[in-house]
Write a protein that holds these residues in place. Structure first.
Motif, mmCIF file in Angstrom:
data_model
loop_
_atom_site.group_PDB
_atom_site.id
_atom_site.type_symbol
_atom_site.label_atom_id
_atom_site.label_comp_id
_atom_site.label_asym_id
_atom_site.label_seq_id
_atom_site.Cartn_x
_atom_site.Cartn_y
_atom_site.Cartn_z
ATOM 1 N N GLY B 58 -1.956 -7.525 -6.717
ATOM 2 C CA GLY B 58 -2.548 -6.877 -8.003
ATOM 3 C C GLY B 58 -2.042 -7.659 -8.988
ATOM 4 O O GLY B 58 -2.068 -7.278 -10.463
ATOM 5 N N PHE B 62 1.989 -5.059 -12.388
ATOM 6 C CA PHE B 62 2.382 -4.031 -12.767
ATOM 7 C C PHE B 62 3.929 -3.868 -13.329
ATOM 8 O O PHE B 62 4.591 -4.485 -13.041
ATOM 9 N N ASN B 67 4.927 0.759 -10.753
ATOM 10 C CA ASN B 67 5.151 0.231 -9.562
ATOM 11 C C ASN B 67 5.926 1.155 -8.666
ATOM 12 O O ASN B 67 5.972 1.457 -7.394
ATOM 13 N N ALA B 70 3.790 3.974 -7.498
ATOM 14 C CA ALA B 70 3.055 3.267 -6.379
ATOM 15 C C ALA B 70 3.807 3.379 -5.100
ATOM 16 O O ALA B 70 3.330 3.801 -4.191
ATOM 17 N N ASP B 74 3.081 5.172 -1.979
ATOM 18 C CA ASP B 74 2.830 4.809 -0.522
ATOM 19 C C ASP B 74 3.885 5.452 0.528
ATOM 20 O O ASP B 74 3.632 5.859 1.552
ATOM 21 N N MET B 197 -5.570 -4.482 -3.523
ATOM 22 C CA MET B 197 -4.267 -4.082 -4.128
ATOM 23 C C MET B 197 -4.191 -3.368 -5.269
ATOM 24 O O MET B 197 -3.655 -2.413 -5.583
ATOM 25 N N LYS B 198 -5.068 -3.955 -6.355
ATOM 26 C CA LYS B 198 -5.056 -3.385 -7.547
ATOM 27 C C LYS B 198 -5.356 -1.925 -7.746
ATOM 28 O O LYS B 198 -4.826 -0.857 -8.124
ATOM 29 N N THR B 201 -3.444 0.471 -5.754
ATOM 30 C CA THR B 201 -2.006 0.812 -6.466
ATOM 31 C C THR B 201 -2.288 1.913 -7.611
ATOM 32 O O THR B 201 -1.538 2.976 -7.567
ATOM 33 N N GLN B 204 -2.505 5.263 -5.806
ATOM 34 C CA GLN B 204 -1.235 5.671 -5.414
ATOM 35 C C GLN B 204 -0.592 6.184 -6.543
ATOM 36 O O GLN B 204 0.132 7.198 -6.359
ATOM 37 N N ARG B 292 5.195 -4.177 -1.855
ATOM 38 C CA ARG B 292 5.023 -3.692 -3.083
ATOM 39 C C ARG B 292 6.067 -4.345 -3.909
ATOM 40 O O ARG B 292 6.112 -4.229 -5.446
ATOM 41 N N THR B 295 4.294 -6.813 -6.429
ATOM 42 C CA THR B 295 3.219 -6.423 -7.215
ATOM 43 C C THR B 295 3.983 -6.283 -8.688
ATOM 44 O O THR B 295 3.279 -5.921 -9.533
ATOM 45 N N GLY B 380 -3.450 1.376 1.761
ATOM 46 C CA GLY B 380 -2.292 0.490 1.669
ATOM 47 C C GLY B 380 -1.603 -0.087 2.824
ATOM 48 O O GLY B 380 -1.405 -1.252 2.904
#
Lengths: 117, 557
Positions: B58, B62, B67, B70, B74, B197-198, B201, B204, B292, B295, B380
Motif C-alpha cells: 500500500g 497509511f 493501519n 485495518a 483483518d 493491498m491499498k 486496506t 478493512q 500489516r 503498510t 487480505g
C-alpha cells in the motif's frame, strides 16, 4: 536491492559491527530486552495460570461473587484489562526510553559518521 | 424446523432456520457489497499497480490509526464475530477462551515482533528470516508455512460465508450452499485483482468501524433488555438452558461455568490448554498480520497501529461475551445442534440475535457487515499468500532476484486465482464446523511453524539455517499430522470426512504438542550445526532492527 543498503542510501558503507559493539547500542539493546522479555513472560504466565485455573480449578472459578457473576467471568475480563495495561506501559516505556536512544544512533549513522565511536 | 425451538419464548418471533425476509436481506446485502467494491476501485487507484510497493504494501503510506483499524479489520474475521459468539452460545464460558487468547496474543506481537520486523522487512515474513540465514531454503520454507496457515484461515472464512448467505436466503440445501461458497470465491478474486493491498486496506478500515459499531449497538441493546446487569443476563442464560443441561448430565448453571465443553476428562482439559496455547502464540506468527506492519511508514507508526488495534479488538471481545450469552438465552439450546435445520449451526448465533432484536432490517445490516468482514479478510489472506508465493518463491528463488516488478505483481495475481479455487473446495468441506475453532487450527500452525523461527532469528545470534528449517518443517508437519488424525477430519459428527473414521489423536487442537516441538527443533537444529559465518549480517540485523536505520520508506506521492 542489496540488503545492506537503505533506500535512503546513507547507510551504504556503515560498519555495523562497530556500532553493535558501541556502548550506546549495547545500552539500547539491554534496555529493550530488560523490558520486553520479563513483561512478555509475565503476561504469558498469567494467561497460562488463568487457563489452568479454568480447567483444573473449575470448582473455584464457578464460585459466584456478584449475583450470578463468578470468578471465571471476573478473571477473564481481568485478562483483557491486563492486556490493556501492558500495552499502555509498553508505549510509555518505548516513547521515553527506547525512541530517544534509537534516534540518536540512527542520526549518527545517517549523518555519515560510519559509526558512533 | 424442530418443534422444540418453536415452543421457546424468543424476544422476536422469528424462525431460526429462515429469519427475516430473503428479499430485504439480499437487497441490503447487495447494496453493501456494491459500495465496498466502489471503495476498492477508488481506494486502489484503478488497476495501476505497476510497483510492488503499491500493490503489496500500500505504498507504506497509511497512518498508525488507519493501519490500526485495518489490523483490527483483518483480525476481527468471521471467526471473531460469528465464531466466538457461536462458541459462547453453545459451549458457554469455554467459548470465551477464544476472546481472551486472541487478545492476550497481542502482547507477544506488540512487544517482541512488530517494530523489529517493520525495521528489517520489506513485503513478507521471509524478508526478515532470510536476512542473515541462507535465503533460498528459508524463503521456500516460509512460503510453504504461509500457504498452510492461509489455507486453514481461508477454510474458516469460506465456511462462515456459506452459512451466512444460506441463513439470509433460508437455504438449507447442501448443494445450494456450495454454490454460495463458489460465488464468494469469485467475488474475492475480483476484489484482490482490482484493489491490491491499498484497496483492501480501505475496505478493512470501513468494515472494522461498521463491525465494531454494529456489535456495540447490539451489545448495548441486549444489556438494556437486562437492566444493564450482567448478573441478570447470566441468570436468564441459566434459566433457558438448565433443562437442556440436565438432559446432558450437566449442572444447571453449566453454561456460565468453565468446563462445559472441555471439562469432561483430563484429555479434554489438556485439549483446552492446547487450544489456549495456540491462540496466544499464533497471532505473532500469522503472515497476514505480520504483513500489516509493512503498510506504515515507520516503526513508531507500527507501534501506534498495534496499540489502536489492541484497544479496538479488546473492546470487541467484551461484546462477544454479551452477544454469545444473548443467543444462549434467546433461543432454544437445541437449535445449535447439527440436524436442527439452522444454516451454519452455531455460526448463525450472532445474526440470529440481531434478527431477534431488530427484525429483518437489523439482520440484513449485520449480515452484510459480517459478509464484508469475510470478503475483506479473504482478500487480505489471498494477497498475503500471493505475495509470499510471487516474492519469495518466484522472484527470489526461481528468478534469483532478476525480475521486473511488473512480473512479480502478475505472478501474484495469477496466484490469487489459484488460491480462490482451492478456497472454494476447502470451504465446502468445512462448512459444518464452528469458525472460531477452524481458525484456531491456523493459529496452531502459525505458532508451531512460524513463531519459533521469527523469535529466534530476532533474539538469538546462535540461531542458524538448520534450526529454522527443522523448526518450520517440523512444526508444520507435526501440526498437520495431528490435525489429520483428530476428530476434526474424521470420526465425529461434524468432521470434514463423514464416511471415514481414522480419528486417533484425542486432541482437537495440535498446539500443545506441535508448538513446544517447533521451539525444541529450532534449538536442537541450531546447536547441532555450525554457527553461520555471517557476523557482519548479524550485526547489521541487530542494529537495523532496534534503530530503524535503512528501513523501507514510504513511497512519495
Amino acid at each position: 536491492m542489496g540488503q545492506g543498503l537503505g533506500p535512503g542510501g546513507a547507510a551504504e558503507n556503515v560498519d555495523y559491527s562497530a556500532i553493535e559493539q558501541s556502548p550506546e547500542f549495547s545500552r539500547l539493546r539491554s534496555t529493550h530486552r530488560r523490558f520486553v522479555i520479563p513483561v512478555v513472560s509475565a503476561g504469558l504466565a498469567g494467561y497460562i495460570a488463568y487457563a489452568l485455573l479454568a480447567s483444573w480449578g473449575a470448582g473455584f472459578m464457578s464460585t459466584r461473587v456478584l449475583g450470578n457473576v463468578n470468578w471465571a467471568i471476573i478473571l477473564g475480563l481481568a485478562q483483557i484489562l491486563a492486556t490493556f495495561a501492558v500495552t499502555v506501559a509498553y508505549v510509555w516505556f518505548a516513547n521515553r526510553k527506547l525512541d530517544p536512544k534509537a534516534a540518536q544512533i540512527r542520526e549518527a549513522i545517517e549523518a555519515g559518521a560510519g559509526g558512533v565511536q | 424446523m424442530s418443534a422444540a425451538a418453536g415452543t421457546v419464548l424468543t424476544l422476536a418471533a422469528i424462525d431460526p432456520t429462515s429469519p427475516g425476509k430473503p428479499g430485504i436481506n439480499i437487497a441490503i446485502f447487495l447494496a453493501f457489497v456494491l459500495v465496498t467494491l466502489i471503495i476498492v476501485i477508488k481506494g486502489g487507484g484503478g488497476s495501476k499497480h505497476s510497483s510492488g510497493e503499491e500493490f503489496f504494501a500500500g505504498g507504506r503510506s497509511f497512518s498508525g490509526a488507519q493501519n490500526g483499524l485495518a489490523i483490527s479489520g483483518d483480525y476481527l474475521s468471521a471467526a471473531s464475530f460469528l465464531g466466538i459468539v457461536g462458541a459462547i452460545a453453545t459451549a458457554g464460558y469455554d467459548g470465551f477462551l477464544y476472546s481472551i487468547g486472541f487478545l492476550v496474543a497481542w502482547i507477544v506481537a506488540l512487544l517482541l515482533v512488530a517494530e523489529l520486523m517493520r525495521n528489517i522487512g520489506k513485503f513478507t515474513m521471509a524478508d526478515v528470516l532470510a536476512f542473515r540465514l541462507r535465503a533460498r531454503p528459508i524463503r521456500v520454507a516460509a512460503a510453504i508455512t504461509t500457504l498452510a496457515v492461509t489455507f486453514f484461515y481461508l477454510l474458516a472464512q469460506m465456511a462462515g460465508a456459506g452459512g451466512l448467505v444460506s441463513l439470509l436466503l433460508g437455504i438449507t440445501d447442501d448443494a445450494m450452499q456450495s454454490v454460495v461458497i463458489a460465488v464468494v470465491g469469485v467475488l474475492m478474486i475480483v476484489y484482490v485483482l482490482i484493489g491490491g493491498m491499498k484497496g483492501t486496506t480501505w475496505v478493512q478500515m470501513i468494515k472494522a468501524v461498521l463491525l465494531i459499531a454494529g456489535a456495540a449497538v447490539t451489545t448495548v441493546w441486549v444489556l438494556a433488555l437486562n437492566g444493564f446487569d450482567l448478573s441478570e443476563l447470566l441468570g436468564r442464560v441459566v434459566e433457558n438452558t438448565q433443562e437442556h443441561m440436565a438432559g446432558k448430565g450437566q449442572a444447571a448453571d453449566a453454561m456460565i461455568n468453565p468446563g462445559l465443553k472441555y471439562g469432561g476428562s483430563d484429555w479434554a482439559k489438556v485439549d483446552f490448554l492446547s487450544l489456549g496455547l495456540a491462540l496466544v502464540l499464533g497471532t505473532a506468527g500469522l503472515p497476514h498480520v505480520l504483513m500489516r506492519f509493512y503498510t506504515v511508514p515507520t516503526a513508531k507508526e507500527a507501534r501506534k497501529s498495534v496499540v489502536w488495534s489492541i484497544f479496538l479488538i479488546g473492546l470487541f471481545y467484551v461484546f462477544t461475551l454479551v452477544l454469545g450469552y444473548a443467543a444462549a438465552y434467546m433461543f432454544a439450546p437445541e437449535i445449535w445442534e447439527k440436524g436442527s435445520g439452522v444454516p451454519g449451526g452455531s455460526n448463525a448465533a450472532a445474526p440470529l440475535v440481531a434478527a431477534a432484536l431488530g427484525g429483518p432490517w437489523m439482520l440484513g445490516i449485520m449480515a452484510a457487515v459480517a459478509f464484508a468482514t469475510i470478503l475483506a479478510v479473504v482478500a487480505g489472506l489471498a494477497i498475503t499468500a500471493a505475495t509470499s508465493f510471487s516474492h519469495d518463491i518466484y522472484t527470489n528463488v526461481v528468478k534469483k532476484g532478476q525480475v521486473s516488478p511488473g512480473a512479480e505483481v502478475r505472478v501474484a495475481k495469477a496466484t490469487v486465482v489459484v488460491i480462490g479455487l482451492i478456497a472454494i473446495v476447502g470451504g465446502i468441506a468445512a462448512k459444518d464446523q464452528n469458525i472460531a475453532f477452524l481458525v484456531s487450527l491456523a493459529f496452531a500452525v502459525a505458532a508451531s511453524a512460524n513463531l519459533p523461527t521469527i523469535v529466534f532469528s530476532l533474539y538469538w545470534k546462535r540461531f542458524n539455517t538448520r534450526g529454522a528449517l527443522w523448526s518450520m518443517y517440523g512444526g508444520l508437519i507435526s501440526a498437520l499430522v495431528i490435525i489429520v488424525f483428530s476428530p476434526v477430519v474424521s470420526g465425529s459428527p461434524t468432521a470434514m470426512l463423514t464416511g471415514a473414521d481414522f480419528d486417533l489423536a484425542p486432541l482437537s487442537n495440535p498446539g500443545i504438542v506441535s508448538i513446544p516441538l517447533g521451539f525444541l527443533l529450532a534449538i536442537v537444529g541450531a546447536l547441532t550445526s555450525k554457527r553461520e559465518d555471517e557476523r557482519a549480517k548479524e550485526a547489521e540485523m541487530d542494529v537495523r532492527a532496534l534503530t530503524g536505520v535503512g528501513a523501507e520508506k514510504a513511497v512519495p506521492h
